[in-house]
Design a protein around this motif. Structure first.
Motif, PDB file in Angstrom:
ATOM      1  N   TRP A   1       0.859  -1.189   0.000  1.00 33.64           N
ATOM      2  CA  TRP A   1       0.000   0.000   0.000  1.00 33.64           C
ATOM      3  C   TRP A   1       0.886   1.226   0.000  1.00 33.64           C
ATOM      4  N   GLY A   2       0.563   2.132  -0.889  1.00 32.19           N
ATOM      5  CA  GLY A   2       1.265   3.407  -0.972  1.00 32.19           C
ATOM      6  C   GLY A   2       0.295   4.456  -1.479  1.00 32.19           C
ATOM      7  N   TRP A   3       0.689   5.699  -1.394  1.00 40.41           N
ATOM      8  CA  TRP A   3      -0.180   6.790  -1.797  1.00 40.41           C
ATOM      9  C   TRP A   3      -0.641   6.628  -3.239  1.00 40.41           C
ATOM     10  N   GLU A   4       0.137   5.982  -4.067  1.00 42.29           N
ATOM     11  CA  GLU A   4      -0.217   5.772  -5.464  1.00 42.29           C
ATOM     12  C   GLU A   4      -1.551   5.033  -5.610  1.00 42.29           C
ATOM     13  N   ASP A   5      -1.917   4.262  -4.594  1.00 45.53           N
ATOM     14  CA  ASP A   5      -3.154   3.485  -4.648  1.00 45.53           C
ATOM     15  C   ASP A   5      -4.403   4.353  -4.538  1.00 45.53           C
ATOM     16  N   TRP A   6      -4.282   5.556  -4.001  1.00 44.85           N
ATOM     17  CA  TRP A   6      -5.435   6.414  -3.759  1.00 44.85           C
ATOM     18  C   TRP A   6      -5.414   7.711  -4.535  1.00 44.85           C
ATOM     19  N   SER A   7      -4.274   8.074  -5.035  1.00 45.56           N
ATOM     20  CA  SER A   7      -4.120   9.425  -5.546  1.00 45.56           C
ATOM     21  C   SER A   7      -4.350   9.532  -7.040  1.00 45.56           C
ATOM     22  N   VAL A   8      -4.452  10.763  -7.456  1.00 39.95           N
ATOM     23  CA  VAL A   8      -4.419  11.096  -8.869  1.00 39.95           C
ATOM     24  C   VAL A   8      -3.036  11.696  -9.112  1.00 39.95           C
ATOM     25  N   PRO A   9      -2.524  11.603 -10.326  1.00 38.79           N
ATOM     26  CA  PRO A   9      -1.177  12.127 -10.565  1.00 38.79           C
ATOM     27  C   PRO A   9      -1.028  13.570 -10.087  1.00 38.79           C
ATOM     28  N   GLY A  10       0.071  13.816  -9.385  1.00 41.89           N
ATOM     29  CA  GLY A  10       0.364  15.161  -8.913  1.00 41.89           C
ATOM     30  C   GLY A  10      -0.227  15.509  -7.563  1.00 41.89           C
ATOM     31  N   SER A  11      -1.065  14.635  -6.999  1.00 42.56           N
ATOM     32  CA  SER A  11      -1.645  14.951  -5.692  1.00 42.56           C
ATOM     33  C   SER A  11      -0.702  14.476  -4.590  1.00 42.56           C
ATOM     34  N   TYR A  12      -0.817  15.087  -3.422  1.00 42.68           N
ATOM     35  CA  TYR A  12       0.032  14.733  -2.295  1.00 42.68           C
ATOM     36  C   TYR A  12      -0.837  14.284  -1.140  1.00 42.68           C
ATOM     37  N   PRO A  13      -0.356  13.309  -0.376  1.00 42.91           N
ATOM     38  CA  PRO A  13      -1.199  12.660   0.619  1.00 42.91           C
ATOM     39  C   PRO A  13      -1.433  13.473   1.886  1.00 42.91           C
ATOM     40  N   PRO A  14      -2.697  13.530   2.312  1.00 47.19           N
ATOM     41  CA  PRO A  14      -2.944  14.055   3.647  1.00 47.19           C
ATOM     42  C   PRO A  14      -2.369  13.060   4.667  1.00 47.19           C
ATOM     43  N   VAL A  15      -1.667  13.576   5.645  1.00 46.51           N
ATOM     44  CA  VAL A  15      -0.995  12.729   6.626  1.00 46.51           C
ATOM     45  C   VAL A  15      -1.988  11.828   7.346  1.00 46.51           C
ATOM     46  N   LYS A  16      -3.189  12.319   7.647  1.00 44.88           N
ATOM     47  CA  LYS A  16      -4.163  11.511   8.385  1.00 44.88           C
ATOM     48  C   LYS A  16      -4.547  10.247   7.618  1.00 44.88           C
ATOM     49  N   ILE A  17      -4.702  10.352   6.320  1.00 44.43           N
ATOM     50  CA  ILE A  17      -5.052   9.169   5.519  1.00 44.43           C
ATOM     51  C   ILE A  17      -3.905   8.157   5.570  1.00 44.43           C
ATOM     52  N   CYS A  18      -2.696   8.645   5.384  1.00 42.69           N
ATOM     53  CA  CYS A  18      -1.548   7.732   5.361  1.00 42.69           C
ATOM     54  C   CYS A  18      -1.320   7.075   6.719  1.00 42.69           C
ATOM     55  N   THR A  19      -1.382   7.849   7.795  1.00 44.25           N
ATOM     56  CA  THR A  19      -1.147   7.224   9.105  1.00 44.25           C
ATOM     57  C   THR A  19      -2.263   6.258   9.467  1.00 44.25           C
ATOM     58  N   ALA A  20      -3.480   6.509   8.989  1.00 47.84           N
ATOM     59  CA  ALA A  20      -4.565   5.540   9.199  1.00 47.84           C
ATOM     60  C   ALA A  20      -4.243   4.228   8.496  1.00 47.84           C
ATOM     61  N   HIS A  21      -3.666   4.307   7.306  1.00 48.15           N
ATOM     62  CA  HIS A  21      -3.283   3.085   6.589  1.00 48.15           C
ATOM     63  C   HIS A  21      -2.088   2.399   7.248  1.00 48.15           C
ATOM     64  N   VAL A  22      -1.189   3.176   7.822  1.00 46.45           N
ATOM     65  CA  VAL A  22      -0.078   2.564   8.564  1.00 46.45           C
ATOM     66  C   VAL A  22      -0.648   1.721   9.695  1.00 46.45           C
ATOM     67  N   ARG A  23      -1.621   2.259  10.431  1.00 45.43           N
ATOM     68  CA  ARG A  23      -2.205   1.540  11.567  1.00 45.43           C
ATOM     69  C   ARG A  23      -2.940   0.267  11.133  1.00 45.43           C
ATOM     70  N   LYS A  24      -3.330   0.170   9.875  1.00 48.73           N
ATOM     71  CA  LYS A  24      -4.005  -1.021   9.357  1.00 48.73           C
ATOM     72  C   LYS A  24      -3.021  -1.975   8.672  1.00 48.73           C
ATOM     73  N   SER A  25      -1.738  -1.642   8.710  1.00 52.17           N
ATOM     74  CA  SER A  25      -0.728  -2.434   8.008  1.00 52.17           C
ATOM     75  C   SER A  25      -0.052  -3.424   8.945  1.00 52.17           C
ATOM     76  N   ASN A  26       0.585  -4.416   8.330  1.00 51.38           N
ATOM     77  CA  ASN A  26       1.323  -5.434   9.080  1.00 51.38           C
ATOM     78  C   ASN A  26       2.815  -5.136   9.148  1.00 51.38           C
ATOM     79  N   ALA A  27       3.297  -4.237   8.295  1.00 50.56           N
ATOM     80  CA  ALA A  27       4.707  -3.858   8.280  1.00 50.56           C
ATOM     81  C   ALA A  27       4.843  -2.564   7.483  1.00 50.56           C
ATOM     82  N   LEU A  28       5.994  -1.893   7.657  1.00 52.40           N
ATOM     83  CA  LEU A  28       6.256  -0.641   6.951  1.00 52.40           C
ATOM     84  C   LEU A  28       7.660  -0.661   6.378  1.00 52.40           C
ATOM     85  N   ILE A  29       7.767  -0.218   5.137  1.00 57.48           N
ATOM     86  CA  ILE A  29       9.062   0.017   4.501  1.00 57.48           C
ATOM     87  C   ILE A  29       9.194   1.518   4.334  1.00 57.48           C
ATOM     88  N   LEU A  30      10.262   2.091   4.874  1.00 54.27           N
ATOM     89  CA  LEU A  30      10.566   3.501   4.668  1.00 54.27           C
ATOM     90  C   LEU A  30      11.767   3.566   3.742  1.00 54.27           C
TER      91      LEU A  30
END
Length: 146
Positions: A39-68
């Motif tokens: 899962w990455g921002w590319e899954d939700w965004s349109v080209p050129g858009s930038y992720p709201p932090v709240k959406i991304c951190t919500a997805h982090v909390r639903k994830s099993n692991a994170l790659i930075l």
């Protein structure tokens, strides 16, 4: 019934297509594992858009692991995603691209704690091997918590 796949969150700077190739390579490596889904921002965004932090951190909390994937700088949203993963805690892996670092990225690397899987890389060919390590850690973590 097929078991639920492990969700691996991909975190990095994304403005101006920063680390786009690295994100794509990590995504392909994760997708190659039949029990994982990226899962990455590319899954939700349109080209050129930038992720709201709240959406991304919500997805982090639903994830099993994170790659930075860390390039020359550590952006505030990427740091918040890493902090969210640390609080859960879920397995975290930092892929450190060998390049000149801005002070915030350099300080972040100096402060990494135990329990983090860490891998330096110079080229895209090194990412799939390192990703296999994280998916194995994620699978172990999931078995432990089920």
């Amino acid at each position: 019934m097929e078991p639920e796949k492990l969700k691996i969150f991909i975190s990095s700077a994304i403005r101006r297509n920063a680390l786009r190739k690295e994100r794509r390579t990590a995504r392909r490596a994760i997708t190659a594992h039949p029990f994982c889904i990226p899962w990455g921002w590319e899954d939700w965004s349109v080209p050129g858009s930038y992720p709201p932090v709240k959406i991304c951190t919500a997805h982090v909390r639903k994830s099993n692991a994170l790659i930075l994937i860390l390039g020359s700088q550590l952006t505030a949203p990427t740091f918040k995603e890493f902090q969210a993963a640390s609080r859960i805690p879920i397995p975290r892996m930092v892929f450190n691209k060998q390049c000149r670092k801005k002070p915030n990225a350099h300080n972040f690397l100096k402060k990494l704690r135990k329990g983090i899987t860490y891998k330096d890389f110079k080229n895209l060919n090194e990412i799939p091997l390192a990703t296999r390590t994280l998916t194995a850690v994620g699978a172990f973590h999931r078995r432990r918590t089920d």
